[in-house]
Design a protein around this motif. Structure first.
Motif, PDB file in Angstrom:
ATOM      1  N   THR A  56       0.897  -1.163   0.000  1.00 59.44           N
ATOM      2  CA  THR A  56       0.000   0.000   0.000  1.00 59.44           C
ATOM      3  C   THR A  56       0.934   1.211   0.000  1.00 59.44           C
ATOM      4  N   PRO A  57       0.419   2.404  -0.232  1.00 58.13           N
ATOM      5  CA  PRO A  57       1.301   3.554  -0.013  1.00 58.13           C
ATOM      6  C   PRO A  57       1.642   3.631   1.474  1.00 58.13           C
ATOM      7  N   LEU A  58       2.677   4.355   1.810  1.00 58.87           N
ATOM      8  CA  LEU A  58       2.953   4.622   3.230  1.00 58.87           C
ATOM      9  C   LEU A  58       2.215   5.928   3.530  1.00 58.87           C
ATOM     10  N   TYR A  59       1.294   5.854   4.451  1.00 55.81           N
ATOM     11  CA  TYR A  59       0.351   6.961   4.622  1.00 55.81           C
ATOM     12  C   TYR A  59       0.930   8.095   5.442  1.00 55.81           C
ATOM     13  N   TYR A  60       0.646   9.311   5.005  1.00 58.85           N
ATOM     14  CA  TYR A  60       1.055  10.491   5.770  1.00 58.85           C
ATOM     15  C   TYR A  60       0.362  10.491   7.115  1.00 58.85           C
ATOM     16  N   VAL A  61       1.095  10.928   8.122  1.00 58.93           N
ATOM     17  CA  VAL A  61       0.499  10.974   9.457  1.00 58.93           C
ATOM     18  C   VAL A  61       0.079  12.401   9.828  1.00 58.93           C
ATOM     19  N   PRO A 110      -6.491   8.509   9.815  1.00 61.12           N
ATOM     20  CA  PRO A 110      -6.773   7.734   8.602  1.00 61.12           C
ATOM     21  C   PRO A 110      -8.100   8.152   7.966  1.00 61.12           C
ATOM     22  N   HIS A 111      -8.128   8.176   6.652  1.00 62.91           N
ATOM     23  CA  HIS A 111      -9.382   8.535   5.973  1.00 62.91           C
ATOM     24  C   HIS A 111      -9.843   7.388   5.082  1.00 62.91           C
ATOM     25  N   LEU A 112     -10.970   7.603   4.422  1.00 56.69           N
ATOM     26  CA  LEU A 112     -11.526   6.505   3.643  1.00 56.69           C
ATOM     27  C   LEU A 112     -10.640   6.123   2.457  1.00 56.69           C
ATOM     28  N   CYS A 143       3.676   4.009   7.516  1.00 54.67           N
ATOM     29  CA  CYS A 143       3.432   5.445   7.603  1.00 54.67           C
ATOM     30  C   CYS A 143       4.626   6.245   7.123  1.00 54.67           C
ATOM     31  N   ASP A 144       4.298   7.359   6.477  1.00 56.78           N
ATOM     32  CA  ASP A 144       5.262   8.291   5.908  1.00 56.78           C
ATOM     33  C   ASP A 144       5.253   9.491   6.848  1.00 56.78           C
ATOM     34  N   GLU A 145       6.365   9.692   7.576  1.00 52.71           N
ATOM     35  CA  GLU A 145       6.269  10.556   8.751  1.00 52.71           C
ATOM     36  C   GLU A 145       7.120  11.825   8.722  1.00 52.71           C
ATOM     37  N   GLY A 175      11.161   3.496   1.799  1.00 53.31           N
ATOM     38  CA  GLY A 175      10.482   2.752   2.875  1.00 53.31           C
ATOM     39  C   GLY A 175      10.023   1.368   2.433  1.00 53.31           C
ATOM     40  N   TYR A 176       9.687   1.221   1.152  1.00 56.29           N
ATOM     41  CA  TYR A 176       9.266  -0.097   0.662  1.00 56.29           C
ATOM     42  C   TYR A 176      10.400  -1.115   0.829  1.00 56.29           C
ATOM     43  N   LEU A 177      11.642  -0.630   0.689  1.00 51.65           N
ATOM     44  CA  LEU A 177      12.790  -1.539   0.843  1.00 51.65           C
ATOM     45  C   LEU A 177      13.049  -1.809   2.319  1.00 51.65           C
ATOM     46  N   ILE A 237      -1.597   2.079  -5.445  1.00 49.51           N
ATOM     47  CA  ILE A 237      -1.601   3.484  -5.021  1.00 49.51           C
ATOM     48  C   ILE A 237      -2.819   4.182  -5.605  1.00 49.51           C
ATOM     49  N   GLY A 238      -3.082   5.401  -5.142  1.00 50.93           N
ATOM     50  CA  GLY A 238      -4.108   6.216  -5.777  1.00 50.93           C
ATOM     51  C   GLY A 238      -3.518   6.913  -6.991  1.00 50.93           C
ATOM     52  N   LYS A 239      -4.374   7.322  -7.897  1.00 50.43           N
ATOM     53  CA  LYS A 239      -3.884   7.877  -9.168  1.00 50.43           C
ATOM     54  C   LYS A 239      -3.064   9.153  -8.990  1.00 50.43           C
ATOM     55  N   ASP A 240      -3.266   9.869  -7.868  1.00 54.68           N
ATOM     56  CA  ASP A 240      -2.550  11.134  -7.667  1.00 54.68           C
ATOM     57  C   ASP A 240      -1.054  10.950  -7.449  1.00 54.68           C
ATOM     58  N   ILE A 241      -0.639   9.747  -7.076  1.00 53.02           N
ATOM     59  CA  ILE A 241       0.802   9.571  -6.795  1.00 53.02           C
ATOM     60  C   ILE A 241       1.440   8.566  -7.763  1.00 53.02           C
ATOM     61  N   GLY A 296      -2.730   2.154 -10.272  1.00 54.19           N
ATOM     62  CA  GLY A 296      -3.267   3.425  -9.756  1.00 54.19           C
ATOM     63  C   GLY A 296      -4.787   3.376  -9.713  1.00 54.19           C
ATOM     64  N   HIS A 297      -5.330   3.283  -8.515  1.00 48.68           N
ATOM     65  CA  HIS A 297      -6.796   3.226  -8.444  1.00 48.68           C
ATOM     66  C   HIS A 297      -7.391   4.633  -8.455  1.00 48.68           C
ATOM     67  N   GLY A 298      -8.709   4.687  -8.563  1.00 53.45           N
ATOM     68  CA  GLY A 298      -9.388   5.977  -8.691  1.00 53.45           C
ATOM     69  C   GLY A 298      -9.656   6.632  -7.344  1.00 53.45           C
ATOM     70  N   PHE A 299     -10.314   7.768  -7.412  1.00 51.52           N
ATOM     71  CA  PHE A 299     -10.631   8.523  -6.198  1.00 51.52           C
ATOM     72  C   PHE A 299     -12.084   8.330  -5.795  1.00 51.52           C
ATOM     73  N   LEU A 300     -12.310   8.358  -4.499  1.00 43.91           N
ATOM     74  CA  LEU A 300     -13.672   8.235  -3.997  1.00 43.91           C
ATOM     75  C   LEU A 300     -14.237   9.621  -3.711  1.00 43.91           C
ATOM     76  N   THR A 301     -15.463   9.810  -4.133  1.00 44.64           N
ATOM     77  CA  THR A 301     -16.197  11.013  -3.748  1.00 44.64           C
ATOM     78  C   THR A 301     -17.361  10.559  -2.885  1.00 44.64           C
TER      79      THR A 301
HETATM   80  N1  MSP Z   1       2.676   9.541   1.826  1.00 38.36           N
HETATM   81  C1  MSP Z   1       2.268   9.484   0.470  1.00 38.36           C
HETATM   82  C2  MSP Z   1       2.571   8.141  -0.122  1.00 38.36           C
HETATM   83  C3  MSP Z   1       3.996   7.719  -0.044  1.00 38.36           C
HETATM   84  S1  MSP Z   1       4.234   6.135  -0.688  1.00 38.36           S
HETATM   85  C4  MSP Z   1       5.886   5.833  -0.527  1.00 38.36           C
HETATM   86  C5  MSP Z   1       0.773   9.784   0.375  1.00 38.36           C
HETATM   87  N2  MSP Z   1       0.069   9.567   1.467  1.00 38.36           N
HETATM   88  S2  MSP Z   1      -1.496   9.927   1.646  1.00 38.36           S
HETATM   89  O1  MSP Z   1      -1.816   9.499   2.976  1.00 38.36           O
HETATM   90  O2  MSP Z   1      -1.732  11.286   1.344  1.00 38.36           O
HETATM   91  O3  MSP Z   1      -2.283   9.170   0.590  1.00 38.36           O
HETATM   92  C6  MSP Z   1      -2.386   7.820   0.621  1.00 38.36           C
HETATM   93  C7  MSP Z   1      -3.266   7.255  -0.459  1.00 38.36           C
HETATM   94  O4  MSP Z   1      -4.631   7.622  -0.258  1.00 38.36           O
HETATM   95  C8  MSP Z   1      -2.880   7.699  -1.850  1.00 38.36           C
HETATM   96  O5  MSP Z   1      -2.759   6.539  -2.658  1.00 38.36           O
HETATM   97  C9  MSP Z   1      -4.055   8.515  -2.304  1.00 38.36           C
HETATM   98  O6  MSP Z   1      -4.276   8.344  -3.650  1.00 38.36           O
HETATM   99  C10 MSP Z   1      -5.185   7.882  -1.506  1.00 38.36           C
HETATM  100  N3  MSP Z   1      -6.333   8.772  -1.410  1.00 38.36           N
HETATM  101  C11 MSP Z   1      -6.415   9.980  -0.800  1.00 38.36           C
HETATM  102  N4  MSP Z   1      -7.682  10.463  -0.954  1.00 38.36           N
HETATM  103  C12 MSP Z   1      -8.413   9.587  -1.668  1.00 38.36           C
HETATM  104  C13 MSP Z   1      -9.750   9.501  -2.057  1.00 38.36           C
HETATM  105  N5  MSP Z   1     -10.627  10.459  -1.829  1.00 38.36           N
HETATM  106  N6  MSP Z   1     -10.140   8.359  -2.693  1.00 38.36           N
HETATM  107  C14 MSP Z   1      -9.301   7.308  -2.910  1.00 38.36           C
HETATM  108  N7  MSP Z   1      -8.037   7.361  -2.547  1.00 38.36           N
HETATM  109  C15 MSP Z   1      -7.524   8.533  -2.060  1.00 38.36           C
HETATM  110  O7  MSP Z   1       0.315  10.169  -0.678  1.00 38.36           O
END
Ligand code: MSP
Length: 526
Positions: free
Chosen positions: A7-12, A16-18, A47-49, A229-231, A258-262, A287-292
């Motif tokens: 998965t991506p490493l999520y920003y802290v 967490p969001h949907l 997590c990406d910190e 971080g993946y490594l 990942i999401g399409k934005d990255i 790259g998956h899509g975005f949720l609204t």
């Molecule tokens: N920290 C970076 C990723 C680094 S990977 C080495 C990052 N983090 S994030 O927390 O902002 O986003 C994580 C993921 O959530 C991304 O793949 C992004 O596309 C996804 N999404 C954020 N908002 C979203 C929606 N509304 N719908 C679907 N996915 C979305 O980017």
């Protein structure tokens, strides 16, 4: 060889969001499917910190960045546990181990001659942690994604010589299958065709980052450190870092989800960094899509953010997993609609699947000494439901292999629809009143219960909890899809072997039926 997916490493910066939950659930389904199919899987999350965004969030909260990161990453860990995510690794980019990996990675890149000094001028979005190429409003530009003002930067930084990799990256991104879905490939190809520019990999005067060895007060740009971080997640933190060990530790990854934005970061910058460090490239980036939500972008200012913790508590993991995986074609944008969510869960899971099992098991218990009835003719492979199961399985396996969750869910649902149709046509409740028909009724009920067993098996990667409840109503063991090694060779996994018509033993005692899926009744907005 292990099947490594990330998965991506999520920003802290925030809870967490949907969006992050969506990616993680999808990866969990893939990982469980592959484990059940007999592969050794390494599911990486974390997590990406580092970076300015997190530093500022911590300042605003009046705590040190480390305290802030500890809090939010604990929240992620806790959330994934409650969702039943089957990750094998959880990496935090503030781990000391990760820092050592980044240092060694950088040393290799520097040794390749790919690090130079340069002047970075441009508009920066702190929320994206990215320079924006050509902001539309020249005077007061804002980020098209975050709708927040961009910040002007003019500093001397270290640059990664991305331009040297123009040809290799061009070849890579046009390789069929590297970027998925194929519809996203064009956009990346165009970006690469525009000419790759060197990009800055350090910041000066940003304390919340990993110091760049040998470069004074430079810290690494957050994306440079995060991708590595993946490594780090794959290497054993208890032994000295050695990037040459990666090949035996599950690298290269088979799949980055990942999401399409990255996408650019993963399909262009990251492969070039890996080439520079002499490491193998990932097999595929999806790259998956975005949720609204109800047609609107979700955002704090709109006050319409769907909180995964609330969703889980009020609706349960099965319902949300089903909706996200069954309703949104993986790869395309999707809209969360509460009414549709409720309707799908109630129709598909509570009625079509849940009631099918419930009413069939009740009849079997009532008329056949509380046990699975004798199979009679139904054990034969040419039974219409046996054929439906085989066809369904084929479509399901193909769909799961292509991460087409929607088609996989539909294949499972179709089996339940066919079994319901069969039951209604055969009307055992009428037949049972006629003399000498008990054997026919027994066979019919057997065939439907056996189909329910298949449904339970096929749901195991997608909705692990519902699968377990369903199978327990048939006194079947649950399927462990969290961990387990590879089988190696051509051995068929026990799960695949169980997908054989007639596996349900006749005469087995059936437990007291209880509904496997409660109906959702959401009278308030989530
Ligand atoms: N920290 C970076 C990723 C680094 S990977 C080495 C990052 N983090 S994030 O927390 O902002 O986003 C994580 C993921 O959530 C991304 O793949 C992004 O596309 C996804 N999404 C954020 N908002 C979203 C929606 N509304 N719908 C679907 N996915 C979305 O980017």
């Amino acid at each position: 060889m292990a099947y490594t997916l990330t998965t991506p490493l999520y920003y802290v910066n925030d809870r967490p969001h949907l969006g992050s939950t969506y990616t993680t659930l999808a990866c969990d389904a893939i990982a469980r499917f592959r484990r059940l199919s007999g592969e050794e899987v390494i599911l990486v999350t974390g997590c990406d910190e580092h970076g300015l965004k997190i530093q500022r969030t911590a300042e605003a909260a009046g705590v040190t960045p480390q305290v802030h990161c500890d809090r939010v990453s604990d929240r992620y860990r806790d959330l994934w546990q409650r969702w039943g995510i089957s990750h094998d690794r959880f990496i935090r980019t503030t781990d000391p181990h990760h820092r050592r990996v980044v240092e060694q990675f950088f040393a290799r890149v520097e040794a390749s001659g790919d690090v130079i000094e340069g002047r970075q001028q441009g508009w920066y979005c702190v929320a994206c942690e990215e320079f924006k190429d050509d902001p539309h409003e020249a005077d007061d530009p804002e980020c098209p994604i975050h709708r927040r003002p961009l910040e002007w930067r003019d500093e001397v930084n270290l640059f990664f010589r991305l331009s040297r990799y123009q040809q290799q990256i061009e070849d890579l991104v046009s390789r069929p299958g590297f970027i998925a879905p194929a519809s996203r490939r064009r956009e990346v190809e165009n970006f690469v065709a525009g000419g790759l520019k060197d990009f800055s990999i350090s910041r000066v005067g940003l304390p919340w980052g990993i110091p760049v060895p040998g470069h004074g007060d430079h810290t690494f740009y957050v994306w440079f450190d995060a991708l590595v971080g993946y490594l780090s997640a794959l290497l054993d933190p208890s032994v000295p870092v050695d990037l040459d060990q990666l090949a035996s530790r599950g690298w290269p990854a088979q799949l980055h989800v990942i999401g399409k934005d990255i996408l650019r970061f993963h399909a262009v910058f990251w492969p070039a960094m890996l080439l520079s460090a002499g490491l193998e490239l990932p097999e595929r980036v999806f790259g998956h899509g975005f949720l609204t939500r109800e047609g609107q972008k979700m955002g704090k200012s709109l006050g319409n953010v769907l909180d995964p913790e609330v969703l889980l508590e009020r609706c349960g993991g099965d319902a949300v997993r089903w909706y996200l995986l069954r309703d949104i074609p993986f790869g395309e944008d999707g809209d969360f609609q509460q009414q549709r969510f409720q309707d799908l869960v109630n129709n598909d899971l509570a009625n079509t699947i849940g009631n099918l099992l419930n009413r069939t098991a009740s009849m079997a218990r009532k008329w056949f000494v509380e046990a699975v009835p004798p199979s009679g003719d139904a054990a034969a492979g040419d039974h219409p439901l046996a054929q439906a199961c085989r066809t369904g399985l084929e479509g399901y396996l193909q769909a799961m292999d292509q991460v087409d969750f929607r088609r996989a869910c539909e294949a499972v649902l179709q089996l339940a629809i066919e079994a319901n149709g069969y039951l209604n046509d055969r009307a055992p409740w009428k037949l049972m009143k006629q003399d000498g028909q008990a054997d026919v009724v027994a066979a019919d009920l057997y065939a439907v219960l056996e189909t329910c067993r298949w449904i339970g098996l096929l749901l195991a990667p997608l909705l692990p909890d519902l699968s377990q409840r369903l199978l327990s109503q048939l006194a079947e063991p649950a399927w462990e899809s969290r961990s387990g090694g590879a089988l190696g060779g051509d051995a068929v996994s026990p799960w695949r072997a169980a997908l054989q018509w007639g596996g349900l033993p006749a005469g087995r005692a059936l437990p007291e039926p209880s509904p496997v899926m409660l109906r959702l009744e959401l009278d308030q907005p989530l």
